[in-house]
Scaffold this active site. Structure first.
Site, PDB file in Angstrom:
ATOM      1  N   ASP A 262      16.628  49.288   5.160  1.00  0.00           N
ATOM      2  CA  ASP A 262      17.281  48.004   4.918  1.00  0.00           C
ATOM      3  C   ASP A 262      17.904  47.979   3.517  1.00  0.00           C
ATOM      4  O   ASP A 262      17.674  48.878   2.701  1.00  0.00           O
ATOM      5  CB  ASP A 262      16.279  46.848   5.076  1.00  0.00           C
ATOM      6  CG  ASP A 262      15.017  47.015   4.228  1.00  0.00           C
ATOM      7  OD1 ASP A 262      14.977  47.913   3.367  1.00  0.00           O
ATOM      8  OD2 ASP A 262      14.080  46.246   4.439  1.00  0.00           O
TER       9      ASP A 262
ATOM     10  N   ASN B 194       5.722  37.355   5.395  1.00  0.00           N
ATOM     11  CA  ASN B 194       6.038  36.619   6.619  1.00  0.00           C
ATOM     12  C   ASN B 194       6.041  37.536   7.849  1.00  0.00           C
ATOM     13  O   ASN B 194       6.497  37.146   8.919  1.00  0.00           O
ATOM     14  CB  ASN B 194       7.402  35.937   6.475  1.00  0.00           C
ATOM     15  CG  ASN B 194       8.487  36.931   6.057  1.00  0.00           C
ATOM     16  OD1 ASN B 194       8.248  38.151   6.046  1.00  0.00           O
ATOM     17  ND2 ASN B 194       9.670  36.437   5.729  1.00  0.00           N
TER      18      ASN B 194
ATOM     19  N   HIS C  70       7.753  40.342   8.137  1.00  0.00           N
ATOM     20  CA  HIS C  70       8.992  41.066   8.387  1.00  0.00           C
ATOM     21  C   HIS C  70       8.783  42.570   8.256  1.00  0.00           C
ATOM     22  O   HIS C  70       7.938  43.046   7.504  1.00  0.00           O
ATOM     23  CB  HIS C  70      10.159  40.536   7.531  1.00  0.00           C
ATOM     24  CG  HIS C  70      10.184  40.964   6.102  1.00  0.00           C
ATOM     25  ND1 HIS C  70      11.019  40.393   5.180  1.00  0.00           N
ATOM     26  CD2 HIS C  70       9.479  41.902   5.401  1.00  0.00           C
ATOM     27  CE1 HIS C  70      10.834  40.973   4.015  1.00  0.00           C
ATOM     28  NE2 HIS C  70       9.911  41.892   4.126  1.00  0.00           N
TER      29      HIS C  70
ATOM     30  N   GLU D  40      13.387  39.554  10.305  1.00  0.00           N
ATOM     31  CA  GLU D  40      12.735  38.354   9.819  1.00  0.00           C
ATOM     32  C   GLU D  40      12.109  37.547  10.965  1.00  0.00           C
ATOM     33  O   GLU D  40      12.404  37.809  12.137  1.00  0.00           O
ATOM     34  CB  GLU D  40      13.779  37.494   9.091  1.00  0.00           C
ATOM     35  CG  GLU D  40      14.405  38.178   7.871  1.00  0.00           C
ATOM     36  CD  GLU D  40      13.472  38.242   6.668  1.00  0.00           C
ATOM     37  OE1 GLU D  40      12.539  39.067   6.693  1.00  0.00           O
ATOM     38  OE2 GLU D  40      13.676  37.484   5.714  1.00  0.00           O
TER      39      GLU D  40
HETATM   40  C1  GLP Z   1      10.884  43.964   1.403  1.00  0.00           C
HETATM   41  C2  GLP Z   1      11.712  45.018   2.117  1.00  0.00           C
HETATM   42  C3  GLP Z   1      10.883  45.837   3.077  1.00  0.00           C
HETATM   43  C4  GLP Z   1       9.536  46.054   2.466  1.00  0.00           C
HETATM   44  C5  GLP Z   1       8.798  44.751   2.498  1.00  0.00           C
HETATM   45  C6  GLP Z   1       7.471  44.768   1.776  1.00  0.00           C
HETATM   46  O1  GLP Z   1      11.562  42.775   1.293  1.00  0.00           O
HETATM   47  N1  GLP Z   1      12.813  44.471   2.825  1.00  0.00           N
HETATM   48  O2  GLP Z   1      11.542  47.045   3.348  1.00  0.00           O
HETATM   49  O3  GLP Z   1       8.836  47.029   3.208  1.00  0.00           O
HETATM   50  O4  GLP Z   1       9.614  43.697   2.000  1.00  0.00           O
HETATM   51  O5  GLP Z   1       7.673  44.943   0.408  1.00  0.00           O
HETATM   52  P1  GLP Z   1       6.524  45.283  -0.633  1.00  0.00           P
HETATM   53  O6  GLP Z   1       6.074  46.663  -0.289  1.00  0.00           O
HETATM   54  O7  GLP Z   1       7.184  45.228  -1.976  1.00  0.00           O
HETATM   55  O8  GLP Z   1       5.452  44.279  -0.423  1.00  0.00           O
END
Ligand code: GLP
Length: 242
Positions: free
Chosen positions: A67, A136, A138, A143
């Site tokens: 992403d 959330n 995702h 989302e």
């Molecule tokens: C982000 C990214 C994801 C990531 C997730 C968790 O917004 N879009 O690719 O895996 O949220 O992030 P983190 O590992 O910093 O908690």
């Protein structure tokens, strides 16, 4: 879902790295998709260490992005591609032509989605996808309320995602939209690895594993998949009953 609970972030990262190393040793020309975000950073350190010790070789692997923030370019510290470059690719010398990442600055986002979908098709399918999880639920930027049949797409980001986004950037950037592989890409992947650490992820992990299977919590849609491997530290797993 296969769930492994590790003592702490360090152990979770070692275990995840070992899983990826073992996978690549068995299939050295794998197509890999590795999430950005903060959770995988230590896993990447262990992967780099293993490359330096000649325990694994990623030079025949290809990499597709999970992403990106729309409007955020590779030069911005905190963008998904910059995170992967600085924490992994630049440290293990992956040939540029083996890396296909969303360009957050692409003017034609539909064409950008097609470019990524075509890259995956050309290489068959994703062999291993390693995901983090949002507060959330995702996965990438799939989302809450996601259509599970989508491939690459552009999405209006959820309020929780926007709120959390500031932790990645040194300067304020607009994080209204994301461009992401779809849930269909994720469930079509041969092997799915989901990692999480810290007490802040405990509630969403409970919903993911033991809650209702619903697109309101995208991660819960992985519940029935036998090819899903969860690596959690104790804190992230602290609300799980099993
Ligand atoms: C982000 C990214 C994801 C990531 C997730 C968790 O917004 N879009 O690719 O895996 O949220 O992030 P983190 O590992 O910093 O908690």
């Amino acid at each position: 879902m296969n769930i492994k609970v590790l003592t702490d972030y360090e152990e979770m990262s070692i275990c995840t790295a070992e899983f990826i190393i073992d996978f690549v040793q068995k299939k050295p020309d794998s197509l890999l998709c590795l999430a950005g975000g903060h959770t995988p950073l230590k896993t990447f350190d262990f992967l780099v260490e293993a490359v330096n010790k000649v325990q694994v070789d990623f030079s025949r692997c290809k990499f597709v992005s999970l992403d990106e923030w729309v409007g955020v370019g590779i030069s911005v510290k905190g963008s998904c591609q910059e995170t992967l470059n600085s924490s992994l690719f630049d440290r293990i010398s992956i040939p540029k032509e083996h890396i296909c990442f969303f360009n957050g600055l692409a003017e034609n986002v539909e064409a950008e989605c097609k470019r990524i979908d075509d890259f995956i098709k050309t290489n068959g399918k994703i062999d291993l996808i390693m995901l983090g999880i949002g507060l959330n639920g995702h996965l990438g930027f799939n989302e809450p309320n996601i259509n599970p049949n989508l491939y690459s797409h552009v999405v209006e980001l959820d309020d929780v995602t926007k709120e959390v986004s500031s932790k990645y950037f040194e300067e304020p950037v607009s994080t209204e939209k994301g461009i992401s592989l779809g849930l269909k890409h994720i469930v079509d992947s041969d092997t799915i690895v989901l990692i999480a650490d810290g007490v802040k992820k405990a509630e969403i992990l409970k919903q993911t594993v033991e809650g209702e299977k619903t697109n309101k919590v995208p991660s819960s849609l992985l519940q029935d998949q036998p090819n899903v491997h969860l690596f959690l530290d104790k804190e992230a797993a602290s609300l799980l009953e099993g």
